[in-house]
Design a protein around this motif. Sequence first.
Motif, PDB file in Angstrom:
ATOM      1  N   ARG A  21       0.850  -1.188   0.000  1.00 58.07           N
ATOM      2  CA  ARG A  21       0.000   0.000   0.000  1.00 58.07           C
ATOM      3  C   ARG A  21       0.890   1.243   0.000  1.00 58.07           C
ATOM      4  O   ARG A  21       1.875   1.318   0.723  1.00 58.07           O
ATOM      5  CB  ARG A  21      -0.871  -0.005   1.247  1.00 58.07           C
ATOM      6  CG  ARG A  21      -1.740   1.199   1.383  1.00 58.07           C
ATOM      7  CD  ARG A  21      -2.594   1.092   2.629  1.00 58.07           C
ATOM      8  NE  ARG A  21      -3.252   2.364   2.837  1.00 58.07           N
ATOM      9  CZ  ARG A  21      -3.743   2.749   3.991  1.00 58.07           C
ATOM     10  NH1 ARG A  21      -3.663   1.959   5.039  1.00 58.07           N
ATOM     11  NH2 ARG A  21      -4.318   3.909   4.113  1.00 58.07           N
ATOM     12  N   ILE A  22       0.548   2.232  -0.786  1.00 58.82           N
ATOM     13  CA  ILE A  22       1.307   3.468  -0.852  1.00 58.82           C
ATOM     14  C   ILE A  22       0.750   4.419   0.202  1.00 58.82           C
ATOM     15  O   ILE A  22      -0.431   4.747   0.195  1.00 58.82           O
ATOM     16  CB  ILE A  22       1.209   4.104  -2.254  1.00 58.82           C
ATOM     17  CG1 ILE A  22       1.798   3.154  -3.284  1.00 58.82           C
ATOM     18  CG2 ILE A  22       1.917   5.451  -2.270  1.00 58.82           C
ATOM     19  CD1 ILE A  22       1.577   3.606  -4.710  1.00 58.82           C
ATOM     20  N   ARG A  23       1.617   4.842   1.126  1.00 66.36           N
ATOM     21  CA  ARG A  23       1.195   5.737   2.200  1.00 66.36           C
ATOM     22  C   ARG A  23       1.598   7.164   1.854  1.00 66.36           C
ATOM     23  O   ARG A  23       2.725   7.429   1.500  1.00 66.36           O
ATOM     24  CB  ARG A  23       1.816   5.329   3.523  1.00 66.36           C
ATOM     25  CG  ARG A  23       1.326   3.981   3.992  1.00 66.36           C
ATOM     26  CD  ARG A  23       1.794   3.722   5.409  1.00 66.36           C
ATOM     27  NE  ARG A  23       1.290   2.460   5.867  1.00 66.36           N
ATOM     28  CZ  ARG A  23       0.223   2.324   6.642  1.00 66.36           C
ATOM     29  NH1 ARG A  23      -0.440   3.376   7.024  1.00 66.36           N
ATOM     30  NH2 ARG A  23      -0.183   1.140   7.018  1.00 66.36           N
ATOM     31  N   ARG A  24       0.650   8.083   2.002  1.00 65.18           N
ATOM     32  CA  ARG A  24       0.890   9.493   1.754  1.00 65.18           C
ATOM     33  C   ARG A  24       0.470  10.279   2.995  1.00 65.18           C
ATOM     34  O   ARG A  24      -0.498   9.907   3.655  1.00 65.18           O
ATOM     35  CB  ARG A  24       0.075   9.976   0.555  1.00 65.18           C
ATOM     36  CG  ARG A  24       0.480   9.335  -0.736  1.00 65.18           C
ATOM     37  CD  ARG A  24      -0.346   9.909  -1.898  1.00 65.18           C
ATOM     38  NE  ARG A  24      -0.175   9.051  -3.049  1.00 65.18           N
ATOM     39  CZ  ARG A  24      -1.066   8.189  -3.501  1.00 65.18           C
ATOM     40  NH1 ARG A  24      -2.219   8.073  -2.911  1.00 65.18           N
ATOM     41  NH2 ARG A  24      -0.810   7.455  -4.553  1.00 65.18           N
ATOM     42  N   PRO A  25       1.180  11.381   3.279  1.00 64.33           N
ATOM     43  CA  PRO A  25       0.741  12.200   4.415  1.00 64.33           C
ATOM     44  C   PRO A  25      -0.582  12.877   4.094  1.00 64.33           C
ATOM     45  O   PRO A  25      -0.891  13.113   2.924  1.00 64.33           O
ATOM     46  CB  PRO A  25       1.862  13.224   4.579  1.00 64.33           C
ATOM     47  CG  PRO A  25       2.562  13.256   3.270  1.00 64.33           C
ATOM     48  CD  PRO A  25       2.374  11.895   2.661  1.00 64.33           C
ATOM     49  N   PRO A  26      -1.370  13.196   5.104  1.00 69.45           N
ATOM     50  CA  PRO A  26      -2.629  13.899   4.853  1.00 69.45           C
ATOM     51  C   PRO A  26      -2.363  15.238   4.171  1.00 69.45           C
ATOM     52  O   PRO A  26      -1.309  15.850   4.352  1.00 69.45           O
ATOM     53  CB  PRO A  26      -3.221  14.113   6.244  1.00 69.45           C
ATOM     54  CG  PRO A  26      -2.433  13.285   7.172  1.00 69.45           C
ATOM     55  CD  PRO A  26      -1.159  12.929   6.512  1.00 69.45           C
ATOM     56  N   THR A  27      -3.318  15.702   3.401  1.00 66.60           N
ATOM     57  CA  THR A  27      -3.127  16.938   2.645  1.00 66.60           C
ATOM     58  C   THR A  27      -2.871  18.129   3.551  1.00 66.60           C
ATOM     59  O   THR A  27      -2.106  19.020   3.193  1.00 66.60           O
ATOM     60  CB  THR A  27      -4.348  17.232   1.751  1.00 66.60           C
ATOM     61  OG1 THR A  27      -5.512  17.248   2.564  1.00 66.60           O
ATOM     62  CG2 THR A  27      -4.480  16.189   0.668  1.00 66.60           C
ATOM     63  N   TRP A  28      -3.452  18.161   4.723  1.00 68.14           N
ATOM     64  CA  TRP A  28      -3.265  19.289   5.621  1.00 68.14           C
ATOM     65  C   TRP A  28      -1.864  19.330   6.211  1.00 68.14           C
ATOM     66  O   TRP A  28      -1.463  20.338   6.780  1.00 68.14           O
ATOM     67  CB  TRP A  28      -4.312  19.295   6.727  1.00 68.14           C
ATOM     68  CG  TRP A  28      -4.330  18.073   7.583  1.00 68.14           C
ATOM     69  CD1 TRP A  28      -5.042  16.936   7.375  1.00 68.14           C
ATOM     70  CD2 TRP A  28      -3.615  17.868   8.790  1.00 68.14           C
ATOM     71  NE1 TRP A  28      -4.807  16.013   8.361  1.00 68.14           N
ATOM     72  CE2 TRP A  28      -3.929  16.578   9.255  1.00 68.14           C
ATOM     73  CE3 TRP A  28      -2.731  18.634   9.534  1.00 68.14           C
ATOM     74  CZ2 TRP A  28      -3.393  16.039  10.411  1.00 68.14           C
ATOM     75  CZ3 TRP A  28      -2.197  18.099  10.698  1.00 68.14           C
ATOM     76  CH2 TRP A  28      -2.533  16.814  11.117  1.00 68.14           C
ATOM     77  N   MET A  29      -1.094  18.256   6.075  1.00 70.53           N
ATOM     78  CA  MET A  29       0.263  18.226   6.624  1.00 70.53           C
ATOM     79  C   MET A  29       1.341  18.416   5.551  1.00 70.53           C
ATOM     80  O   MET A  29       2.519  18.323   5.854  1.00 70.53           O
ATOM     81  CB  MET A  29       0.508  16.897   7.343  1.00 70.53           C
ATOM     82  CG  MET A  29      -0.238  16.758   8.633  1.00 70.53           C
ATOM     83  SD  MET A  29       0.229  15.268   9.534  1.00 70.53           S
ATOM     84  CE  MET A  29       1.899  15.630   9.988  1.00 70.53           C
ATOM     85  N   ARG A  30       0.973  18.701   4.339  1.00 71.63           N
ATOM     86  CA  ARG A  30       1.967  18.799   3.270  1.00 71.63           C
ATOM     87  C   ARG A  30       2.958  19.939   3.472  1.00 71.63           C
ATOM     88  O   ARG A  30       4.104  19.833   3.083  1.00 71.63           O
ATOM     89  CB  ARG A  30       1.279  18.934   1.929  1.00 71.63           C
ATOM     90  CG  ARG A  30       0.656  17.629   1.504  1.00 71.63           C
ATOM     91  CD  ARG A  30       0.203  17.655   0.082  1.00 71.63           C
ATOM     92  NE  ARG A  30      -0.389  16.357  -0.217  1.00 71.63           N
ATOM     93  CZ  ARG A  30      -1.347  16.163  -1.076  1.00 71.63           C
ATOM     94  NH1 ARG A  30      -1.831  17.173  -1.757  1.00 71.63           N
ATOM     95  NH2 ARG A  30      -1.836  14.957  -1.284  1.00 71.63           N
ATOM     96  N   ASP A  31       2.531  21.045   4.086  1.00 69.54           N
ATOM     97  CA  ASP A  31       3.448  22.157   4.297  1.00 69.54           C
ATOM     98  C   ASP A  31       4.079  22.134   5.690  1.00 69.54           C
ATOM     99  O   ASP A  31       4.778  23.046   6.077  1.00 69.54           O
ATOM    100  CB  ASP A  31       2.739  23.490   4.077  1.00 69.54           C
ATOM    101  CG  ASP A  31       1.589  23.692   5.033  1.00 69.54           C
ATOM    102  OD1 ASP A  31       1.156  22.708   5.654  1.00 69.54           O
ATOM    103  OD2 ASP A  31       1.125  24.839   5.149  1.00 69.54           O
ATOM    104  N   TYR A  32       3.870  21.084   6.436  1.00 70.26           N
ATOM    105  CA  TYR A  32       4.418  20.945   7.784  1.00 70.26           C
ATOM    106  C   TYR A  32       5.762  20.235   7.716  1.00 70.26           C
ATOM    107  O   TYR A  32       5.906  19.217   7.049  1.00 70.26           O
ATOM    108  CB  TYR A  32       3.435  20.150   8.646  1.00 70.26           C
ATOM    109  CG  TYR A  32       3.882  19.936  10.061  1.00 70.26           C
ATOM    110  CD1 TYR A  32       3.776  20.945  10.999  1.00 70.26           C
ATOM    111  CD2 TYR A  32       4.422  18.718  10.460  1.00 70.26           C
ATOM    112  CE1 TYR A  32       4.182  20.754  12.302  1.00 70.26           C
ATOM    113  CE2 TYR A  32       4.830  18.521  11.760  1.00 70.26           C
ATOM    114  CZ  TYR A  32       4.714  19.545  12.676  1.00 70.26           C
ATOM    115  OH  TYR A  32       5.118  19.355  13.963  1.00 70.26           O
ATOM    116  N   GLU A  33       6.765  20.785   8.403  1.00 74.34           N
ATOM    117  CA  GLU A  33       8.077  20.157   8.430  1.00 74.34           C
ATOM    118  C   GLU A  33       8.463  19.885   9.868  1.00 74.34           C
ATOM    119  O   GLU A  33       8.242  20.722  10.742  1.00 74.34           O
ATOM    120  CB  GLU A  33       9.122  21.066   7.773  1.00 74.34           C
ATOM    121  CG  GLU A  33       8.850  21.270   6.313  1.00 74.34           C
ATOM    122  CD  GLU A  33      10.071  21.764   5.582  1.00 74.34           C
ATOM    123  OE1 GLU A  33      11.189  21.495   6.048  1.00 74.34           O
ATOM    124  OE2 GLU A  33       9.890  22.424   4.568  1.00 74.34           O
TER     125      GLU A  33
END
Length: 125
Positions: A21-33
């Motif tokens: 399964r390909i895991r991606r971060p939630p969209t709301w966390m894309r700009d979080y570092e």
Amino acid sequence: MKGNDSDESNEENPLNPNEGRIRRPPTWMRDYESGKGLFEEEDAAYEALFADNDPISFGDVVKIMKWRKTMDVEIKAIERNNTWELTDLPIKAKKVGVKWVYKTKFNENGEVDKYKAQLVAKGYS
């Protein structure tokens, strides 16, 4: 007993049914570092703000000259302002203890601005 498709996929690999399964971060966390991508200056400022560098006990402070000088300045200020007066304790009276409170003050750049020591009364006793 007949099983559905999900039961069959679990039987193929019972240890990890989500393998592949390909895991991606939630969209709301894309700009979080976190960690990576932070600058060294930001790390140093964070450490300066949240590091617990202030001494707690008198025994620790007596060994450090900068804190001893700070305590001397506080005692001289108390004497100069006549803040406290030492007297003999009347019979059956409760004495009020004192405690040293130490705090390191930082400027806007995160550098040490001054060391502060306050002799405070233990009003709760």
